[in-house]
Design a protein around this motif. Structure first.
Motif, mmCIF file in Angstrom:
data_model
loop_
_atom_site.group_PDB
_atom_site.id
_atom_site.type_symbol
_atom_site.label_atom_id
_atom_site.label_comp_id
_atom_site.label_asym_id
_atom_site.label_seq_id
_atom_site.Cartn_x
_atom_site.Cartn_y
_atom_site.Cartn_z
ATOM 1 N N GLY A 27 0.869 2.125 4.095
ATOM 2 C CA GLY A 27 0.907 3.581 3.976
ATOM 3 C C GLY A 27 0.313 4.108 2.690
ATOM 4 N N THR A 28 -0.669 3.376 2.132
ATOM 5 C CA THR A 28 -1.271 3.814 0.860
ATOM 6 C C THR A 28 -2.703 4.321 1.031
ATOM 7 O OG1 THR A 28 -2.049 1.562 0.395
ATOM 8 C CG2 THR A 28 0.102 2.179 -0.503
ATOM 9 N N GLN A 29 -3.154 4.446 2.266
ATOM 10 C CA GLN A 29 -4.559 4.792 2.478
ATOM 11 C C GLN A 29 -4.880 6.224 2.055
ATOM 12 O OE1 GLN A 29 -2.347 4.780 4.918
ATOM 13 N NE2 GLN A 29 -2.644 6.811 5.790
ATOM 14 N N ILE A 30 -6.114 6.409 1.571
ATOM 15 C CA ILE A 30 -6.609 7.766 1.283
ATOM 16 C C ILE A 30 -7.780 8.130 2.186
ATOM 17 C CG2 ILE A 30 -5.836 7.734 -1.140
ATOM 18 C CD1 ILE A 30 -8.843 7.264 -1.899
ATOM 19 N N GLU A 31 -8.222 7.205 3.040
ATOM 20 C CA GLU A 31 -9.358 7.537 3.907
ATOM 21 C C GLU A 31 -8.953 8.612 4.908
ATOM 22 O OE1 GLU A 31 -10.975 4.509 6.499
ATOM 23 O OE2 GLU A 31 -9.019 3.597 6.842
ATOM 24 N N LYS A 32 -9.946 9.180 5.576
ATOM 25 C CA LYS A 32 -9.681 10.249 6.543
ATOM 26 C C LYS A 32 -8.676 9.782 7.588
ATOM 27 C CE LYS A 32 -14.052 12.778 6.521
ATOM 28 N NZ LYS A 32 -15.223 13.124 7.347
ATOM 29 N N ALA A 33 -7.770 10.686 7.958
ATOM 30 C CA ALA A 33 -6.755 10.335 8.962
ATOM 31 C C ALA A 33 -6.541 11.494 9.924
ATOM 32 C CB ALA A 33 -5.444 9.991 8.269
ATOM 33 N N VAL A 34 -6.521 11.171 11.211
ATOM 34 C CA VAL A 34 -6.150 12.149 12.241
ATOM 35 C C VAL A 34 -4.918 11.610 12.972
ATOM 36 C CG1 VAL A 34 -8.482 13.065 12.572
ATOM 37 C CG2 VAL A 34 -7.718 11.097 13.934
ATOM 38 N N VAL A 65 -2.993 3.865 -9.199
ATOM 39 C CA VAL A 65 -2.328 5.036 -8.624
ATOM 40 C C VAL A 65 -2.413 4.978 -7.100
ATOM 41 C CG1 VAL A 65 -2.871 6.445 -10.650
ATOM 42 C CG2 VAL A 65 -4.419 6.482 -8.685
ATOM 43 N N GLY A 66 -1.432 5.580 -6.434
ATOM 44 C CA GLY A 66 -1.452 5.621 -4.978
ATOM 45 C C GLY A 66 -0.892 6.937 -4.471
ATOM 46 N N PRO A 67 -1.177 7.262 -3.204
ATOM 47 C CA PRO A 67 -0.785 8.559 -2.644
ATOM 48 C C PRO A 67 0.631 8.594 -2.072
ATOM 49 C CG PRO A 67 -2.037 7.341 -1.023
ATOM 50 C CD PRO A 67 -2.005 6.474 -2.264
ATOM 51 N N GLY A 68 1.288 7.419 -2.027
ATOM 52 C CA GLY A 68 2.612 7.296 -1.414
ATOM 53 C C GLY A 68 2.774 5.847 -0.994
ATOM 54 N N TYR A 69 3.874 5.542 -0.332
ATOM 55 C CA TYR A 69 4.083 4.153 0.104
ATOM 56 C C TYR A 69 5.065 4.113 1.267
ATOM 57 C CZ TYR A 69 4.557 -0.898 -0.116
ATOM 58 O OH TYR A 69 4.536 -2.233 0.204
ATOM 59 N N ILE A 70 4.690 3.406 2.340
ATOM 60 C CA ILE A 70 5.644 3.106 3.408
ATOM 61 C C ILE A 70 5.159 1.892 4.185
ATOM 62 C CG2 ILE A 70 4.612 4.901 4.896
ATOM 63 C CD1 ILE A 70 7.528 5.150 6.143
ATOM 64 N N ASP A 71 5.907 0.803 4.086
ATOM 65 C CA ASP A 71 5.484 -0.441 4.750
ATOM 66 C C ASP A 71 6.504 -0.926 5.780
ATOM 67 O OD1 ASP A 71 7.561 -1.378 3.238
ATOM 68 O OD2 ASP A 71 6.416 -2.913 2.172
ATOM 69 N N THR A 72 7.381 -0.022 6.231
ATOM 70 C CA THR A 72 8.483 -0.456 7.102
ATOM 71 C C THR A 72 8.015 -0.932 8.479
ATOM 72 O OG1 THR A 72 8.857 1.903 7.492
ATOM 73 C CG2 THR A 72 10.372 0.787 6.004
ATOM 74 N N SER A 73 6.781 -0.613 8.861
ATOM 75 C CA SER A 73 6.267 -1.129 10.137
ATOM 76 C C SER A 73 6.035 -2.639 10.068
ATOM 77 C CB SER A 73 4.972 -0.419 10.539
ATOM 78 O OG SER A 73 3.921 -0.765 9.666
ATOM 79 N N HIS A 75 13.745 1.033 0.796
ATOM 80 C CA HIS A 75 14.036 1.610 -0.529
ATOM 81 C C HIS A 75 12.781 1.771 -1.384
ATOM 82 C CE1 HIS A 75 14.177 -2.745 -0.964
ATOM 83 N NE2 HIS A 75 13.953 -2.599 -2.251
ATOM 84 N N ASN A 76 11.673 1.115 -0.995
ATOM 85 C CA ASN A 76 10.435 1.301 -1.762
ATOM 86 C C ASN A 76 9.508 2.364 -1.177
ATOM 87 O OD1 ASN A 76 10.607 -0.386 -4.085
ATOM 88 N ND2 ASN A 76 10.589 -2.147 -2.710
ATOM 89 N N THR A 77 9.929 2.972 -0.069
ATOM 90 C CA THR A 77 9.130 4.054 0.510
ATOM 91 C C THR A 77 9.029 5.211 -0.487
ATOM 92 O OG1 THR A 77 9.715 3.482 2.787
ATOM 93 C CG2 THR A 77 9.028 5.754 2.391
ATOM 94 N N ARG A 78 7.820 5.767 -0.615
ATOM 95 C CA ARG A 78 7.618 6.937 -1.477
ATOM 96 C C ARG A 78 6.916 8.017 -0.659
ATOM 97 N NH1 ARG A 78 10.601 4.118 -3.607
ATOM 98 N NH2 ARG A 78 10.572 3.172 -5.683
ATOM 99 N N ASN A 79 7.566 9.133 -0.497
ATOM 100 C CA ASN A 79 7.008 10.230 0.279
ATOM 101 C C ASN A 79 5.789 10.842 -0.414
ATOM 102 O OD1 ASN A 79 6.762 13.088 1.313
ATOM 103 N ND2 ASN A 79 8.440 12.357 2.617
ATOM 104 N N ARG A 80 4.800 11.215 0.368
ATOM 105 C CA ARG A 80 3.568 11.773 -0.211
ATOM 106 C C ARG A 80 3.753 13.188 -0.760
ATOM 107 N NH1 ARG A 80 -1.905 9.475 1.979
ATOM 108 N NH2 ARG A 80 -1.257 7.351 2.491
#
Length: 283
Positions: free
Chosen positions: A236-243, A184-192, A199-204
């Protein structure tokens, strides 16, 4: 490790390359493993290994890898061992992109009659293959693997990573005595890093995407759920703390308007839910 503990995660799965090897964007990291094991132990976290597809990997080199890892790290208190249904405690290895090596080659290593089999030796373990396409199911079975996982956090990207297929995959695994480990993942974005892969981007969707995936995973009553990922920021699949953070070349994703630990909190809630559900299933 503190964040993993706070999220009620029990096992850290570490991307691993043999000594001196790395992917195209990294540097060799096997020398860090002892420090990772020590740190994990301080937080009561266990460590398993995710064998990456280095150049030249095959059943023979993986044989060497397993021996190396078990000889070097197998006696560490933080080295993960899985309790099998027969009561044995065995290491568990994820083999990424396992389909790159033909099933008949893996069978040399993973079936009891294989030419250099690990089965019933001191280096026996639980081996988990990557399921991408539907046809991989039978290959994984004939290769002698113990189970399969789906890795990708993008629902619909592959047969294996599509939540709608998990029930059928689990049924196949149950009838062939294989483990199914949905990812399982929280979303996906690898366009960077892959500008063409929009087309594989998934909004959180404020955590809803993650919870939908977790719900789908729990529906099939798995023994283990894997999370992609703890810190793969470039996908773009990280779940660690983010600011919030911005550099000249990159805008990093954050979880605003939510707290930096939003996904650790969600993970903890679902981990507790998972534990309770499991008790119910076993009754």
């Amino acid at each position: 490790m503190g964040q993993l503990r706070a999220a009620a995660i029990g096992v850290l799965v570490l991307s691993w390359y043999p000594p001196g090897l790395a992917d195209d964007n990294g540097e060799p990291s096997d020398s860090l493993v002892p420090f990772i094991l020590d740190a994990a132990q301080r937080y009561a976290i266990k460590v398993a290994f995710h064998i990456q597809p280095y150049k030249g990997r095959d059943d023979h080199t993986v044989h060497e890898n397993i021996k190396y890892i078990m000889d070097k790290y197998g006696s560490h208190a933080a080295f993960y061992k899985y309790k099998t249904s027969t009561g044995r405690s065995l290491p568990l290895f994820y083999i990424y992109d396992s389909y790159l090596t033909p099933a008949e080659s893996w069978a040399n290593l993973l079936t009891p009659s294989g030419s250099h089999s690990l089965r019933n030796t001191a280096y026996d373990a639980v081996f988990i293959a990557l399921l991408v396409e539907e046809g991989h199911k039978k290959d994984i079975l004939s290769a002698g693997y113990d189970g399969m996982y789906t890795y990708f956090a993008s629902n619909g990207f592959s047969f294996g990573s599509s939540h709608q297929n998990w029930k059928a995959i689990k049924t196949f695994c149950d009838s062939n005595n294989l483990m199914f480990i949905p990812s399982v993942g929280p979303g996906y974005i690898d366009t960077s890093i892959r500008p063409w892969n929009n087309h594989n981007t998934r909004n959180r969707v404020n955590g809803k995407y993650y919870e939908t995936a977790l719900q789908a995973a729990l529906m099939v009553r798995p023994e283990i759920v894997s999370i992609t990922s703890f810190n793969e920021w470039h996908e773009g699949t990280q779940i660690e703390k983010a600011v919030p953070k911005k550099t000249l070349t990159r805008l990093y994703l954050d979880y605003l308007p939510h707290q930096p630990n939003m996904y650790l909190e969600l993970t903890r809630r679902w981990a507790e839910h998972f534990s309770k559900e499991k008790e119910q299933w076993l009754m």
